[in-house]
Design a protein around this motif. Structure first.
Motif, PDB file in Angstrom:
ATOM      1  N   GLU A   1      37.305 -48.500 -45.822  1.00 32.79           N
ATOM      2  CA  GLU A   1      38.448 -48.401 -44.803  1.00 32.79           C
ATOM      3  C   GLU A   1      38.170 -49.113 -43.563  1.00 32.79           C
ATOM      4  O   GLU A   1      37.108 -49.190 -42.843  1.00 32.79           O
ATOM      5  CB  GLU A   1      38.524 -46.917 -44.420  1.00 32.79           C
ATOM      6  CG  GLU A   1      39.287 -45.872 -45.404  1.00 32.79           C
ATOM      7  CD  GLU A   1      40.891 -46.119 -45.170  1.00 32.79           C
ATOM      8  OE1 GLU A   1      41.125 -46.944 -44.073  1.00 32.79           O
ATOM      9  OE2 GLU A   1      41.651 -45.480 -45.905  1.00 32.79           O
ATOM     10  N   ASP A   2      39.243 -49.534 -42.930  1.00 33.45           N
ATOM     11  CA  ASP A   2      39.117 -50.026 -41.500  1.00 33.45           C
ATOM     12  C   ASP A   2      39.465 -49.425 -40.318  1.00 33.45           C
ATOM     13  O   ASP A   2      39.308 -49.768 -39.040  1.00 33.45           O
ATOM     14  CB  ASP A   2      39.780 -51.291 -41.614  1.00 33.45           C
ATOM     15  CG  ASP A   2      41.296 -51.302 -41.613  1.00 33.45           C
ATOM     16  OD1 ASP A   2      41.959 -50.199 -42.213  1.00 33.45           O
ATOM     17  OD2 ASP A   2      41.908 -51.902 -40.755  1.00 33.45           O
ATOM     18  N   SER A   3      39.954 -48.038 -40.574  1.00 33.16           N
ATOM     19  CA  SER A   3      40.536 -47.183 -39.461  1.00 33.16           C
ATOM     20  C   SER A   3      39.768 -45.913 -39.414  1.00 33.16           C
ATOM     21  O   SER A   3      39.254 -45.320 -40.601  1.00 33.16           O
ATOM     22  CB  SER A   3      41.963 -47.111 -39.528  1.00 33.16           C
ATOM     23  OG  SER A   3      42.418 -46.091 -40.848  1.00 33.16           O
ATOM     24  N   PHE A   4      39.764 -45.339 -38.299  1.00 27.00           N
ATOM     25  CA  PHE A   4      39.215 -44.242 -38.189  1.00 27.00           C
ATOM     26  C   PHE A   4      39.998 -42.842 -39.145  1.00 27.00           C
ATOM     27  O   PHE A   4      39.244 -42.219 -39.671  1.00 27.00           O
ATOM     28  CB  PHE A   4      38.831 -43.739 -36.910  1.00 27.00           C
ATOM     29  CG  PHE A   4      38.040 -42.367 -36.488  1.00 27.00           C
ATOM     30  CD1 PHE A   4      36.814 -42.182 -36.686  1.00 27.00           C
ATOM     31  CD2 PHE A   4      38.875 -41.276 -36.517  1.00 27.00           C
ATOM     32  CE1 PHE A   4      36.105 -41.179 -36.381  1.00 27.00           C
ATOM     33  CE2 PHE A   4      37.997 -39.971 -36.263  1.00 27.00           C
ATOM     34  CZ  PHE A   4      36.516 -39.995 -36.148  1.00 27.00           C
ATOM     35  N   ASN A   5      41.161 -43.049 -38.920  1.00 26.84           N
ATOM     36  CA  ASN A   5      42.036 -41.961 -39.549  1.00 26.84           C
ATOM     37  C   ASN A   5      41.919 -42.177 -41.149  1.00 26.84           C
ATOM     38  O   ASN A   5      41.695 -41.042 -41.798  1.00 26.84           O
ATOM     39  CB  ASN A   5      43.556 -42.169 -39.171  1.00 26.84           C
ATOM     40  CG  ASN A   5      43.648 -41.383 -38.164  1.00 26.84           C
ATOM     41  OD1 ASN A   5      43.037 -40.881 -37.331  1.00 26.84           O
ATOM     42  ND2 ASN A   5      45.048 -41.767 -37.680  1.00 26.84           N
TER      43      ASN A   5
END
Length: 223
Positions: free
Chosen positions: A173-177
């Motif tokens: 993943e590249d996003s915190f969410n």
């Protein structure tokens, strides 16, 4: 690292936007074009607010602020999606090294999945663009789930399709969410930074800065 068990991973599940393709600028362009044509004043500040939303959520966000006429929310959403597909097909948006990375882990016998907040119809376009369609054993979109990330549903659906328990999966993943969604699903997380030193890595088990660095990463995580 803390929280890492000795369970050997059996599947790698990729996010799509920002991991397989650098599509954020394409989404921004499509949303600006379509919503502006409907009379929406798309500001940079509000656009940042919509960054992690699903396409439907983004469309409803702008519709609630600017009541355009003669077109439904569904029609507006479809226009955005169609424009994004057009841009993906025509722009150079492949993340560097992703092709070789996917092929390597496939050759090592791992099952490969995709779990994205983007609409399902974009998935085959991206995989065809990257010539990676046949490497993926299962793909899922949050548009088939009650909620998008950070809800874990799309990751749980993908692990079910792969027939691999979540605890044996690593999500990239590249996003915190996105990382939070995978964690809530019971998976380990590899944060893909793509060189972004400001990325929030606080809940990541592993970090991938560039997909070209596959030898070091696979030695630590997969083998």
């Amino acid at each position: 690292m803390s929280g890492v068990t000795n369970l050997k991973p059996k599947a790698i599940i990729f996010d799509m936007d920002g991991v397989l393709v650098d599509s954020e600028p394409l989404w921004q362009k499509a949303e600006f074009e379509i919503f502006s044509s409907l009379g929406v004043h798309v500001t940079e500040e509000l656009a940042m607010t919509t960054k992690t939303m699903t396409t439907r959520e983004v469309t409803e966000f702008w519709r609630n602020r600017y009541e355009w006429k003669n077109i439904s929310v569904q029609q507006a959403e479809d226009r955005v999606i169609s424009r994004v597909i057009e841009l993906i097909e025509n722009e150079n948006c492949e993340i560097d090294g992703i092709g070789n990375f996917v092929k390597l882990i496939k050759d090592q016998g791992y099952r490969i999945g995709l779990a994205t907040n983007s609409p399902y119809k974009i998935i085959p376009v991206v995989l065809k663009k990257l010539k990676l369609t046949h490497y993926f054993d299962a793909v899922s979109s949050s548009d088939s789930e009650p909620n998008g990330k950070p809800d874990p549903s799309v990751y749980l659906t993908t692990s079910c399709k792969l027939e691999v328990d979540p605890e044996h999966c690593i999500a990239i993943e590249d996003s915190f969410n996105g990382m939070l969604a995978a964690k809530r699903a019971g998976m380990k997380v590899a944060a893909f930074t793509n060189g972004n030193i400001a990325a929030d890595l606080s809940i990541a088990n592993y970090v991938i800065n560039k997909f070209e660095d596959i030898d070091q990463w696979t030695a630590c995580v997969i083998n």
